[in-house]
Design a protein around this motif. Structure first.
Motif, PDB file in Angstrom:
ATOM      1  N   PRO A   1       0.830  -1.207   0.000  1.00  0.00           N
ATOM      2  CA  PRO A   1       0.000   0.000   0.000  1.00  0.00           C
ATOM      3  C   PRO A   1       0.864   1.256   0.000  1.00  0.00           C
ATOM      4  CG  PRO A   1      -0.752  -1.547   1.673  1.00  0.00           C
ATOM      5  CD  PRO A   1       0.547  -2.061   1.149  1.00  0.00           C
ATOM      6  N   ARG A   2       0.355   2.291  -0.651  1.00  0.00           N
ATOM      7  CA  ARG A   2       1.044   3.573  -0.683  1.00  0.00           C
ATOM      8  C   ARG A   2       0.477   4.457   0.421  1.00  0.00           C
ATOM      9  NH1 ARG A   2       1.283   6.287  -6.225  1.00  0.00           N
ATOM     10  NH2 ARG A   2       3.112   7.209  -5.266  1.00  0.00           N
ATOM     11  N   ILE A   3       1.360   5.154   1.128  1.00  0.00           N
ATOM     12  CA  ILE A   3       0.952   6.003   2.244  1.00  0.00           C
ATOM     13  C   ILE A   3       1.592   7.370   2.081  1.00  0.00           C
ATOM     14  CG2 ILE A   3       1.052   6.328   4.742  1.00  0.00           C
ATOM     15  CD1 ILE A   3       1.169   3.295   5.019  1.00  0.00           C
ATOM     16  N   LEU A   4       0.786   8.406   2.256  1.00  0.00           N
ATOM     17  CA  LEU A   4       1.276   9.778   2.274  1.00  0.00           C
ATOM     18  C   LEU A   4       1.285  10.248   3.721  1.00  0.00           C
ATOM     19  CD1 LEU A   4       2.041  12.528   1.000  1.00  0.00           C
ATOM     20  CD2 LEU A   4      -0.409  12.992   0.837  1.00  0.00           C
ATOM     21  N   VAL A   5       2.413  10.790   4.166  1.00  0.00           N
ATOM     22  CA  VAL A   5       2.534  11.321   5.526  1.00  0.00           C
ATOM     23  C   VAL A   5       2.730  12.831   5.427  1.00  0.00           C
ATOM     24  CG1 VAL A   5       3.775  11.230   7.711  1.00  0.00           C
ATOM     25  CG2 VAL A   5       3.567   9.164   6.312  1.00  0.00           C
TER      26      VAL A   5
END
Length: 87
Positions: free
Chosen positions: A48-52
């Motif tokens: 999964p891709r996660i933006l922080v």
């Protein structure tokens, strides 16, 4: 002020020193556990891709990346971004 020298030193100590490991576990550990629960990494296929957003000195994105996620971090403070480049 958020991007003052003192603030940078505080963030470096809190996020990256061994003396503050208990803070990493208490704060980031809970977030990472919840991410793992809600977004498990599939055995077959991309992670999964996660933006922080507001990633400060990027400890949380680093930990998520080490856990196997595809992570992008974003920080508003140019000073913090420059410090992260040297970590």
């Amino acid at each position: 002020q958020y991007a003052s020298f003192g603030s940078i030193c505080l963030h470096l100590f809190r996020d990256w020193s061994a003396e503050a490991d208990h803070v990493h576990e208490t704060v980031y550990g809970r977030i990472i556990d919840e991410v793992k629960r809600r977004l498990p990494i599939p055995a077959d296929g991309p992670p999964p891709r996660i933006l922080v957003p507001g990633s400060a000195l990027s400890r949380l994105p680093f930990e998520l990346m080490m856990a196997g996620y595809d992570v992008e971090c974003n920080e508003y403070s140019a000073i913090f971004v420059n410090v992260v480049d040297f970590l």
